[in-house]
Design an enzyme around this catalytic site. Structure first.
Site, mmCIF file in Angstrom:
data_model
loop_
_atom_site.group_PDB
_atom_site.id
_atom_site.type_symbol
_atom_site.label_atom_id
_atom_site.label_comp_id
_atom_site.label_asym_id
_atom_site.label_seq_id
_atom_site.Cartn_x
_atom_site.Cartn_y
_atom_site.Cartn_z
ATOM 1 N N SER A 135 -28.047 27.892 -72.745
ATOM 2 C CA SER A 135 -27.860 26.919 -73.820
ATOM 3 C C SER A 135 -29.131 26.662 -74.618
ATOM 4 O O SER A 135 -29.077 25.995 -75.645
ATOM 5 C CB SER A 135 -27.352 25.596 -73.234
ATOM 6 O OG SER A 135 -28.212 25.145 -72.204
ATOM 7 N N GLU A 168 -21.938 30.938 -80.081
ATOM 8 C CA GLU A 168 -23.162 31.290 -80.788
ATOM 9 C C GLU A 168 -23.610 32.672 -80.287
ATOM 10 O O GLU A 168 -23.838 32.866 -79.096
ATOM 11 C CB GLU A 168 -24.275 30.271 -80.519
ATOM 12 C CG GLU A 168 -24.132 28.979 -81.288
ATOM 13 C CD GLU A 168 -25.306 28.039 -81.056
ATOM 14 O OE1 GLU A 168 -25.851 27.519 -82.042
ATOM 15 O OE2 GLU A 168 -25.682 27.811 -79.884
ATOM 16 N N ASN A 206 -27.380 23.051 -79.903
ATOM 17 C CA ASN A 206 -28.107 22.138 -79.010
ATOM 18 C C ASN A 206 -29.414 21.637 -79.615
ATOM 19 O O ASN A 206 -29.892 20.570 -79.227
ATOM 20 C CB ASN A 206 -28.355 22.816 -77.662
ATOM 21 C CG ASN A 206 -27.091 22.868 -76.838
ATOM 22 O OD1 ASN A 206 -26.200 22.044 -76.998
ATOM 23 N ND2 ASN A 206 -26.988 23.852 -75.955
#
Length: 303
Positions: A135, A168, A206
């Site tokens: 992430s 992504e 993020n």
């Protein structure tokens, strides 16, 4: 090269080699969710975890999720039967030698991921894509650890994987165009919407989202409002489908902390300093849904 691009619709990718076999490494929440979606798309899917009980749990929870989908009319029984036949437990990482794509979804610790990618590069053929579901960690760094940066890419899915459409696609400094094209086609093939972004701490989602969550934790820690009020303000005032603290519980407070630490370290800016309350809750083992308590309390059947 632009930092982020949307991709053409399925069928507009040209002569991209179709991926028919996938190994998912890591059978936790994200890994099992990824395996569920990939197998459901008819792709032969192998799931591996060094923790045998974790793998066993995943092989029970994935079929249970399919059965719930049937009960709600989202899937047909024959679709579940086909998906189940596409999902197999892998006995070791040696399965990487037999697949066209490996997706890593293990603990968010860079040294552990680097060791894994080095091993996967040794085990897999030169044409196998090595992807990370990280992430926030550097895809470029993982590519260097593998010694094959051209075939390392980020495939960042979002929790819950079966419901959220975004993936992504993260381009490392050495990621080959062919690898990106195949990753995009794969994401589209499993019903996701791929967006290509450049490698950078936190990528896009993020980098924007988790600092907002962190600020909400500061507000809570300062006593400006309680958790329920903060979440309600952002739902009603900003049209967020879920408040930031409830979202943090869903993501996992340990994951939120790891992302903030990565942003602070790699960007060198104290505006990314993790909220002290976030550190305390993680230290106490109050991680959100996965432990039954975070900023909110959850019953066993929802945690």
């Amino acid at each position: 090269m632009p930092s982020a691009t949307t991709q053409p619709a399925a069928g507009e990718q040209g002569d991209v080699v179709t991926i028919g076999t996938v190994l998912v490494v890591g059978a936790g929440t994200m890994g099992s969710g990824i395996a569920q979606v990939v197998a459901q798309s008819g792709i032969q899917t192998f799931l591996y975890d060094a923790d045998a009980p974790a793998l066993e749990r995943a092989l029970k929870t994935i079929p249970a999720a399919w059965e719930r989908a049937v009960a709600k009319g989202r899937l047909r029984s024959e679709q579940v039967e086909a998906a189940a036949s596409s999902l197999t437990a892998a006995g070791s990482l040696d399965a990487a030698a037999e697949v066209e794509l490996v997706i890593e979804a293990i603990i968010e610790e860079v040294a552990v991921k680097e060791a894994l990618f080095a091993r996967l590069a040794e085990l897999s053929p030169a044409g196998t894509i090595l992807a990370s579901n990280t992430s926030s960690l550097s895809i470029t760094r993982l590519g260097a650890a593998a010694g094959a940066p051209e075939r390392v890419v980020g495939l960042h899915f979002f929790n819950p994987v079966p419901r959220l459409p975004l993936v992504e696609i993260v381009r490392g400094l050495g990621t080959a165009d062919e690898t990106i094209d195949r990753a995009v086609a794969f994401a589209q093939g499993i019903g996701k919407t791929p967006i290509v972004v450049a490698d950078g701490p936190g990528f896009v989602a993020n980098r924007v989202l988790v600092p907002m969550i962190n600020e909400a934790i500061f507000v809570l820690g300062e006593g400006v409002a309680d958790a329920a009020a903060i979440d309600e303000v952002m739902r009603l005032g900003a049209s967020h489908p879920m408040g930031p603290l409830a979202l943090a519980d869903l993501i996992g407070l340990d994951v939120c902390l790891a992302i903030m630490e990565t942003l602070q370290r790699d960007l060198g800016d104290d505006k990314y300093r993790p909220a002290p309350l976030l550190r305390r809750l993680v230290a106490a083992g109050r991680l959100g849904h996965k432990t039954g308590i975070g900023f909110h309390q959850y019953s066993d059947d929802t945690g």
